[in-house]
Design a protein around this motif. Sequence first.
Motif, PDB file in Angstrom:
ATOM      1  N   PHE A 133     -16.475  22.662  29.149  1.00 28.61           N
ATOM      2  CA  PHE A 133     -17.625  22.565  28.265  1.00 28.61           C
ATOM      3  C   PHE A 133     -17.157  22.362  26.839  1.00 28.61           C
ATOM      4  O   PHE A 133     -17.080  23.294  26.051  1.00 28.61           O
ATOM      5  N   LEU A 134     -16.824  21.118  26.522  1.00 27.68           N
ATOM      6  CA  LEU A 134     -16.326  20.772  25.202  1.00 27.68           C
ATOM      7  C   LEU A 134     -17.489  20.303  24.341  1.00 27.68           C
ATOM      8  O   LEU A 134     -18.151  19.318  24.654  1.00 27.68           O
ATOM      9  N   THR A 135     -17.744  21.013  23.252  1.00 26.73           N
ATOM     10  CA  THR A 135     -18.866  20.703  22.376  1.00 26.73           C
ATOM     11  C   THR A 135     -18.366  20.257  21.008  1.00 26.73           C
ATOM     12  O   THR A 135     -17.202  20.441  20.655  1.00 26.73           O
ATOM     13  N   VAL A 136     -19.281  19.705  20.220  1.00 29.75           N
ATOM     14  CA  VAL A 136     -18.949  19.328  18.843  1.00 29.75           C
ATOM     15  C   VAL A 136     -18.535  20.563  18.051  1.00 29.75           C
ATOM     16  O   VAL A 136     -17.595  20.513  17.247  1.00 29.75           O
ATOM     17  N   SER A 137     -19.217  21.664  18.287  1.00 29.13           N
ATOM     18  CA  SER A 137     -18.869  22.900  17.570  1.00 29.13           C
ATOM     19  C   SER A 137     -17.449  23.340  17.890  1.00 29.13           C
ATOM     20  O   SER A 137     -16.728  23.835  17.009  1.00 29.13           O
ATOM     21  N   LEU A 138     -17.018  23.176  19.144  1.00 30.05           N
ATOM     22  CA  LEU A 138     -15.653  23.539  19.509  1.00 30.05           C
ATOM     23  C   LEU A 138     -14.651  22.646  18.786  1.00 30.05           C
ATOM     24  O   LEU A 138     -13.611  23.121  18.310  1.00 30.05           O
ATOM     25  N   LEU A 139     -14.950  21.355  18.676  1.00 34.98           N
ATOM     26  CA  LEU A 139     -14.066  20.449  17.936  1.00 34.98           C
ATOM     27  C   LEU A 139     -13.928  20.928  16.489  1.00 34.98           C
ATOM     28  O   LEU A 139     -12.824  20.945  15.926  1.00 34.98           O
ATOM     29  N   GLU A 140     -15.053  21.311  15.890  1.00 37.32           N
ATOM     30  CA  GLU A 140     -15.014  21.790  14.505  1.00 37.32           C
ATOM     31  C   GLU A 140     -14.208  23.077  14.379  1.00 37.32           C
ATOM     32  O   GLU A 140     -13.445  23.249  13.418  1.00 37.32           O
ATOM     33  N   GLU A 141     -14.385  23.966  15.345  1.00 34.83           N
ATOM     34  CA  GLU A 141     -13.628  25.233  15.316  1.00 34.83           C
ATOM     35  C   GLU A 141     -12.127  24.986  15.367  1.00 34.83           C
ATOM     36  O   GLU A 141     -11.338  25.739  14.793  1.00 34.83           O
ATOM     37  N   LYS A 142     -11.732  23.904  16.034  1.00 34.89           N
ATOM     38  CA  LYS A 142     -10.317  23.570  16.137  1.00 34.89           C
ATOM     39  C   LYS A 142      -9.838  22.698  14.973  1.00 34.89           C
ATOM     40  O   LYS A 142      -8.700  22.224  14.980  1.00 34.89           O
ATOM     41  N   GLY A 143     -10.720  22.476  13.998  1.00 31.27           N
ATOM     42  CA  GLY A 143     -10.316  21.784  12.794  1.00 31.27           C
ATOM     43  C   GLY A 143     -10.513  20.282  12.785  1.00 31.27           C
ATOM     44  O   GLY A 143     -10.009  19.596  11.882  1.00 31.27           O
ATOM     45  N   TYR A 144     -11.258  19.737  13.738  1.00 26.40           N
ATOM     46  CA  TYR A 144     -11.482  18.290  13.802  1.00 26.40           C
ATOM     47  C   TYR A 144     -12.796  17.915  13.123  1.00 26.40           C
ATOM     48  O   TYR A 144     -13.830  18.552  13.356  1.00 26.40           O
ATOM     49  N   PRO A 192     -15.967  15.852  13.218  1.00 26.84           N
ATOM     50  CA  PRO A 192     -16.655  15.206  14.345  1.00 26.84           C
ATOM     51  C   PRO A 192     -16.535  13.682  14.345  1.00 26.84           C
ATOM     52  O   PRO A 192     -16.553  13.064  15.410  1.00 26.84           O
ATOM     53  N   LEU A 193     -16.387  13.075  13.159  1.00 25.70           N
ATOM     54  CA  LEU A 193     -16.252  11.624  13.121  1.00 25.70           C
ATOM     55  C   LEU A 193     -14.919  11.152  13.678  1.00 25.70           C
ATOM     56  O   LEU A 193     -14.775   9.966  14.007  1.00 25.70           O
ATOM     57  N   VAL A 194     -13.946  12.039  13.812  1.00 21.97           N
ATOM     58  CA  VAL A 194     -12.708  11.692  14.525  1.00 21.97           C
ATOM     59  C   VAL A 194     -13.044  11.425  15.991  1.00 21.97           C
ATOM     60  O   VAL A 194     -12.501  10.501  16.604  1.00 21.97           O
ATOM     61  N   LEU A 232      -6.969  13.059  21.202  1.00 20.18           N
ATOM     62  CA  LEU A 232      -7.784  13.260  20.010  1.00 20.18           C
ATOM     63  C   LEU A 232      -6.902  13.362  18.762  1.00 20.18           C
ATOM     64  O   LEU A 232      -7.270  12.859  17.694  1.00 20.18           O
ATOM     65  N   ASP A 233      -5.741  14.002  18.896  1.00 20.16           N
ATOM     66  CA  ASP A 233      -4.795  14.074  17.771  1.00 20.16           C
ATOM     67  C   ASP A 233      -4.339  12.675  17.362  1.00 20.16           C
ATOM     68  O   ASP A 233      -4.198  12.377  16.167  1.00 20.16           O
ATOM     69  N   ASN A 234      -4.098  11.819  18.337  1.00 20.56           N
ATOM     70  CA  ASN A 234      -3.693  10.448  18.027  1.00 20.56           C
ATOM     71  C   ASN A 234      -4.801   9.701  17.288  1.00 20.56           C
ATOM     72  O   ASN A 234      -4.541   8.945  16.343  1.00 20.56           O
ATOM     73  N   ALA A 235      -6.046   9.941  17.719  1.00 20.61           N
ATOM     74  CA  ALA A 235      -7.182   9.319  17.037  1.00 20.61           C
ATOM     75  C   ALA A 235      -7.310   9.847  15.611  1.00 20.61           C
ATOM     76  O   ALA A 235      -7.606   9.087  14.678  1.00 20.61           O
ATOM     77  N   LYS A 236      -7.080  11.140  15.436  1.00 19.01           N
ATOM     78  CA  LYS A 236      -7.166  11.739  14.095  1.00 19.01           C
ATOM     79  C   LYS A 236      -6.114  11.129  13.166  1.00 19.01           C
ATOM     80  O   LYS A 236      -6.412  10.800  12.001  1.00 19.01           O
ATOM     81  N   ALA A 237      -4.898  10.980  13.670  1.00 22.90           N
ATOM     82  CA  ALA A 237      -3.830  10.401  12.845  1.00 22.90           C
ATOM     83  C   ALA A 237      -4.188   8.975  12.433  1.00 22.90           C
ATOM     84  O   ALA A 237      -4.001   8.584  11.275  1.00 22.90           O
ATOM     85  N   ALA A 238      -4.725   8.198  13.375  1.00 25.94           N
ATOM     86  CA  ALA A 238      -5.105   6.814  13.066  1.00 25.94           C
ATOM     87  C   ALA A 238      -6.277   6.778  12.084  1.00 25.94           C
ATOM     88  O   ALA A 238      -6.307   5.947  11.166  1.00 25.94           O
ATOM     89  N   PHE A 239      -7.234   7.683  12.274  1.00 27.50           N
ATOM     90  CA  PHE A 239      -8.397   7.736  11.385  1.00 27.50           C
ATOM     91  C   PHE A 239      -7.985   8.127   9.967  1.00 27.50           C
ATOM     92  O   PHE A 239      -8.443   7.540   8.984  1.00 27.50           O
ATOM     93  N   ASP A 240      -7.100   9.111   9.860  1.00 24.75           N
ATOM     94  CA  ASP A 240      -6.618   9.538   8.540  1.00 24.75           C
ATOM     95  C   ASP A 240      -5.902   8.396   7.820  1.00 24.75           C
ATOM     96  O   ASP A 240      -6.066   8.208   6.607  1.00 24.75           O
ATOM     97  N   LYS A 241      -5.106   7.641   8.553  1.00 24.14           N
ATOM     98  CA  LYS A 241      -4.403   6.498   7.939  1.00 24.14           C
ATOM     99  C   LYS A 241      -5.389   5.425   7.499  1.00 24.14           C
ATOM    100  O   LYS A 241      -5.205   4.790   6.456  1.00 24.14           O
ATOM    101  N   LEU A 242      -6.435   5.217   8.307  1.00 25.22           N
ATOM    102  CA  LEU A 242      -7.465   4.238   7.944  1.00 25.22           C
ATOM    103  C   LEU A 242      -8.147   4.640   6.638  1.00 25.22           C
ATOM    104  O   LEU A 242      -8.346   3.811   5.743  1.00 25.22           O
ATOM    105  N   ILE A 243      -8.481   5.914   6.509  1.00 28.68           N
ATOM    106  CA  ILE A 243      -9.119   6.400   5.290  1.00 28.68           C
ATOM    107  C   ILE A 243      -8.164   6.285   4.104  1.00 28.68           C
ATOM    108  O   ILE A 243      -8.570   5.909   2.988  1.00 28.68           O
ATOM    109  N   ALA A 244      -6.885   6.599   4.338  1.00 32.94           N
ATOM    110  CA  ALA A 244      -5.898   6.494   3.255  1.00 32.94           C
ATOM    111  C   ALA A 244      -5.775   5.053   2.758  1.00 32.94           C
ATOM    112  O   ALA A 244      -5.672   4.801   1.550  1.00 32.94           O
ATOM    113  N   LYS A 245      -5.793   4.093   3.678  1.00 35.68           N
ATOM    114  CA  LYS A 245      -5.720   2.681   3.279  1.00 35.68           C
ATOM    115  C   LYS A 245      -6.969   2.277   2.497  1.00 35.68           C
ATOM    116  O   LYS A 245      -6.891   1.528   1.507  1.00 35.68           O
TER     117      LYS A 245
END
Length: 483
Positions: A287-298, A300-302, A323-336
């Motif tokens: 039962f993976l929810t958006v709230s759980l993602l937030e609790e783990k520091g993600y 939601p747009l990741v 999801l970590d791989n997506a976060k790394a790619a998303f962070d780089k996109l924002i940095a660019k």
Amino acid sequence: MKLYNSATHKREEFIPNEPGKVGMYTCGPTVYHFAHIGNLRSYLMEDILEKYLRWTGYNVTRVMNITDVGHLSSDADTGEDKMLKGARREHKTVMEIAKFYTDAFFDDCKKLNIKTPDVVEPATSCIDEYIKIITRLMDTGYAYKAGGNIYFDTSKLERYYIFNDHDEEDLAVGVREGVEEDANKRNKADFVLWFTKSKFDGQELKWDSPWGVGYPGWHIECSGISMKYLGDRLDIHCGGVDNAFPHHTNEIAQSEAYLGHKWCNYWMHVHHLNTTGGKMSKSKGEFLTVSLLEEKGYDPLVYRFFCLQSHYRKALVFSWENLDNAKAAFDKLIAKAAALTPEDGGVDQEAFEAYRKKFDEALGNDLNTSLGITALYDVLKAKTNSATKRALLDSFDQVLGLDLLAKADRKRAAEEKRKASAPSSSGIIITGEGDPAIDALVLQRAEAKKSKNWAEADRIRDELKAQGIEVTDTKEGASWRKV
């Protein structure tokens, strides 16, 4: 635009019933519990479709139901109402459960930048519409009464199974294991339009009808709500692939029997989000929810970005590593994007139109969001000015919904603020990715080097290296990055 039509099993050019206008229906949640991120993948991709249609100039009316009655725990009209089950679980009324989880659903949608549909209608608000449809189906012989309930007679149809090529016996009872057959049915594939006394025990919500006090079946709700707001010819109907049978199959059967003509032209089904152990579901405890993602520091747009990297008609495997791989790619996109200077001249209209066309071709090819993301990177690498790139990112993000420029501007502002306050008493400037603890260590190392305390500088360098931090010394000071 070409869209894969689940009813014809092929990609087709999208041609709406009325030029320039699109009537779009999406099956909404059964609000007895929180939505998990697998459920939300469907709503996210439907949101992309709606936004793309609007981006290309269509006037879209999107309607979604909220199922607050009638959805049983089995696909074969057996088991208890999920809403009643949720109410018993939490010792609340059905309406209290519906209100709480409806609000929670839209809170999750807001965090994922999923636009609220133009019309959101609870199933309990359209009882008269269901009764009207069922009455005509009874009058024309498509429905019958048995055991107190009203059933749709699938034997009256020339073709019942629309979305698959399975044998009738394979789908006769239901798609879930352990389903008991309803002995009231004339044919195993028949389904309930209205429940009365045979499902009356303990039911909190019930209404008068020509066939007795009771409540509607799950399938009739979507037909009634769709026709109420979008008329008798629907352009696009969306939902998760697990709704294709029996829910959408039954919607088509009852709607076309009632109307006497084809009801919906295009069917879009979003495939499952799986875990490494199989399909995600509430019943399996995954039962993976958006709230759980937030609790783990993600952010939601990741997760939204993670979904957009895959095609909606392919099963997507969720893991924390993915999801970590997506976060790394998303962070780089924002940095660019943050590196683009807002005040860099005017928009190069020729370049703008060329790259916009590439994005349009990607999304117009059966909503290929992964190619749409590639178009973003192509823009960032393009030999054009920052103003043009920012205009393109802003245009693409009207569809992708990633808050690219807002996040980029916040990142740039934070970086500028940090740089302004970064010089130490010794005049050393530190630049990096905005982590105060790392900044402090890099500053200590730079000051140790300035005072020729090489041993201390080496010790701090090793400590940073152990944390995956690479430091580069420049004339202006020191910069660092995570590697």
